[in-house]
Write a protein that holds these residues in place. Structure first.
Motif, PDB file in Angstrom:
ATOM      1  N   ARG A   1     -13.495   0.709   5.492  1.00 57.36           N
ATOM      2  CA  ARG A   1     -12.339   1.914   4.151  1.00 57.36           C
ATOM      3  C   ARG A   1     -11.683   0.932   3.337  1.00 57.36           C
ATOM      4  NH1 ARG A   1     -12.034   3.051  10.383  1.00 57.36           N
ATOM      5  NH2 ARG A   1      -9.607   2.135  10.206  1.00 57.36           N
ATOM      6  N   ALA A   2     -10.811  -0.351   3.464  1.00 52.52           N
ATOM      7  CA  ALA A   2      -9.950  -0.472   2.462  1.00 52.52           C
ATOM      8  C   ALA A   2     -11.293  -1.079   1.232  1.00 52.52           C
ATOM      9  CB  ALA A   2      -9.164  -1.772   3.300  1.00 52.52           C
TER      10      ALA A   2
ATOM     11  N   GLU B   1     -12.951   2.811  -5.017  1.00 56.90           N
ATOM     12  CA  GLU B   1     -12.767   3.480  -5.854  1.00 56.90           C
ATOM     13  C   GLU B   1     -11.620   3.697  -7.509  1.00 56.90           C
ATOM     14  OE1 GLU B   1     -11.732   5.635  -2.091  1.00 56.90           O
ATOM     15  OE2 GLU B   1     -14.092   5.961  -2.204  1.00 56.90           O
ATOM     16  N   ALA B   2     -11.321   3.007  -6.945  1.00 60.29           N
ATOM     17  CA  ALA B   2      -9.726   2.464  -8.069  1.00 60.29           C
ATOM     18  C   ALA B   2      -9.790   3.251  -9.143  1.00 60.29           C
ATOM     19  CB  ALA B   2      -9.260   0.873  -7.883  1.00 60.29           C
TER      20      ALA B   2
ATOM     21  N   GLN C   1     -13.766   0.200   0.260  1.00 60.77           N
ATOM     22  CA  GLN C   1     -14.398   1.007  -0.482  1.00 60.77           C
ATOM     23  C   GLN C   1     -13.380   1.597  -1.177  1.00 60.77           C
ATOM     24  OE1 GLN C   1     -16.386   2.965   3.070  1.00 60.77           O
ATOM     25  NE2 GLN C   1     -18.301   1.586   2.951  1.00 60.77           N
ATOM     26  N   HIS C   2     -12.418   1.788  -0.375  1.00 59.27           N
ATOM     27  CA  HIS C   2     -11.674   2.197  -1.672  1.00 59.27           C
ATOM     28  C   HIS C   2     -10.314   1.286  -2.390  1.00 59.27           C
ATOM     29  CE1 HIS C   2      -7.793   5.377  -2.450  1.00 59.27           C
ATOM     30  NE2 HIS C   2      -6.964   4.451  -2.055  1.00 59.27           N
ATOM     31  N   ALA C   3     -10.629   0.194  -2.601  1.00 57.86           N
ATOM     32  CA  ALA C   3     -10.146  -0.478  -3.506  1.00 57.86           C
ATOM     33  C   ALA C   3     -11.559  -0.288  -4.605  1.00 57.86           C
ATOM     34  CB  ALA C   3     -10.676  -2.305  -3.309  1.00 57.86           C
TER      35      ALA C   3
ATOM     36  N   ASN D   1      -5.684  -2.642  -1.899  1.00 59.14           N
ATOM     37  CA  ASN D   1      -6.557  -2.440  -1.182  1.00 59.14           C
ATOM     38  C   ASN D   1      -7.876  -3.750  -0.835  1.00 59.14           C
ATOM     39  OD1 ASN D   1      -6.669   0.574  -0.131  1.00 59.14           O
ATOM     40  ND2 ASN D   1      -6.212   0.808  -2.726  1.00 59.14           N
ATOM     41  N   TYR D   2      -7.937  -4.928  -1.816  1.00 59.00           N
ATOM     42  CA  TYR D   2      -8.774  -5.934  -1.094  1.00 59.00           C
ATOM     43  C   TYR D   2      -8.371  -5.891  -0.761  1.00 59.00           C
ATOM     44  CZ  TYR D   2     -10.724  -9.909  -2.183  1.00 59.00           C
ATOM     45  OH  TYR D   2     -10.811 -11.358  -2.244  1.00 59.00           O
TER      46      TYR D   2
ATOM     47  N   LEU E   1       1.005  -1.676  -0.037  1.00 58.69           N
ATOM     48  CA  LEU E   1       0.295  -0.138  -0.069  1.00 58.69           C
ATOM     49  C   LEU E   1       0.523   1.250  -0.002  1.00 58.69           C
ATOM     50  CD1 LEU E   1      -2.892  -1.052   2.621  1.00 58.69           C
ATOM     51  CD2 LEU E   1      -2.660  -0.904  -0.142  1.00 58.69           C
TER      52      LEU E   1
ATOM     53  N   ASP F   1      -3.757   4.013  -4.103  1.00 61.39           N
ATOM     54  CA  ASP F   1      -5.130   3.583  -4.274  1.00 61.39           C
ATOM     55  C   ASP F   1      -5.367   2.100  -5.466  1.00 61.39           C
ATOM     56  OD1 ASP F   1      -5.327   5.913  -3.372  1.00 61.39           O
ATOM     57  OD2 ASP F   1      -4.158   7.147  -4.909  1.00 61.39           O
TER      58      ASP F   1
END
Length: 225
Positions: free
Chosen positions: A188-189, A195-196, A191-193, A170-171, A160, A165
C-alpha cells in the motif's frame, strides 16, 4: 511651510534607518538566493551521483558533495535545510563507500539530521524525519551501530503525517515495512508512492525513485504470494 531645524534633525535619522532597513532586506534576499542556489546544486548533483554514476566515480562524487554540503552548512548555520541535505549526502555516501568508514559517515549523517530537527523539524516537508527513519533502520544496531527499528518506525510515521502523499516518505516507509515482513502494508505504501505528484525541479530524482519503487514492489509481490 519652512522645515524647522528640529524636523530636519528628525528626518535625517529616519532616512538613515530606512536606508539601513533596505540594505538589510537586500542582504537577506541575497543570502536566501545563495542558499536556494546551493541547495538546488546539491540536490541535482546528489541525483546524478546516486542514479547515474557507479564505482569509483560515484564515490568521488559523493566525497566532493559531502565537502560542499559541509560548506553550505557553515555558510548558513542558522538554517535547517543545509543540515538535512548534509545528512542525506552523508547517509548515501555511507551506503556506497563500503565497510571502511561507512559507520563514521552514518553517525555524521545522524548528527546533522538531529541538528536540523532541533532547528526546524518541519523543514522540507518533514524530510528530517524521512531521512532519520531510513537511517535508523538501515544502520545495524547492537554493538556495531545505532540502528533502532522502533525509532525508525516512529520517525517514518512522523514524516508521513507531515507529507502523506510524498514519494520519499512513502517509499522509505514501504521499504521499512518490507524489511519487517509486513507485506500488505508495504504494498500500500509503495503504490501510494507511485501516485505522488512529480516534482518539477527533481525530475531525475523522481525517475530514479520510481524505478526503485517498482523494483521493490516486485519483491513484495513475490513475498506476499
Amino acid at each position: 511651510m519652512k522645515q524647522t531645524v528640529h524636523s530636519r534633525v528628525i528626518a535625517r535619522p529616519l532616512v538613515t534607518v530606512c536606508l539601513l532597513a533596505a540594505g538589510l532586506l537586500a542582504a537577506g534576499a541575497g543570502i536566501a538566493a545563495d542558499l536556494q542556489q546551493g541547495l538546488a546544486d546539491i540536490q541535482h548533483r546528489w541525483a546524478e551521483a546516486n542514479y547515474r554514476l557507479e564505482g569509483g566515480a560515484q564515490k568521488d562524487a559523493f566525497e566532493q558533495l559531502a565537502k560542499d554540503a559541509e560548506a553550505l552548512v557553515a555558510a548558513h548555520p542558522d538554517r535547517a535545510e543545509p543540515l538535512v541535505w548534509q545528512g542525506i549526502v552523508l547517509s548515501t555516501y555511507a551506503g556506497v563507500k563500503g565497510p571502511f568508514g561507512a559507520m563514521k559517515l552514518a553517525k555524521q549523517s545522524r548528527d546533522a539530521l538531529h541538528a536540523a530537527e532541533k532547528l526546524d523539524p518541519s523543514v522540507l516537508h518533514g524530510s528530517v524525519y524521512t531521512s532519520l527513519g531510513a537511517l535508523y533502520y538501515k544502520v545495524p544496531g547492537g554493538f556495531i551501530g545505532f540502528g533502532d527499528k522502533d525509532r525508525a518506525r516512529d520517525y517514518l510515521e512522523k514524516a508521513l503525517t507531515m507529507n502523506p502523499d510524498g514519494i520519499d516518505p512513502n517509499y522509505f516507509y514501504g521499504e521499512f515495512l518490507f524489511e519487517e515482513k509486513e507485506y500488505d502494508a508495504a504494498r500500500r505504501a509503495l503504490q501510494h508512492a507511485l501516485e505522488a505528484t512529480p516534482r518539477p525541479d527533481r525530475t531525475l530524482a523522481d525517475e530514479g525513485r520510481r524505478a526503485e519503487i517498482r523494483e521493490l514492489l516486485s519483491k513484495v509481490e513475490k513475498k506476499a504470494g
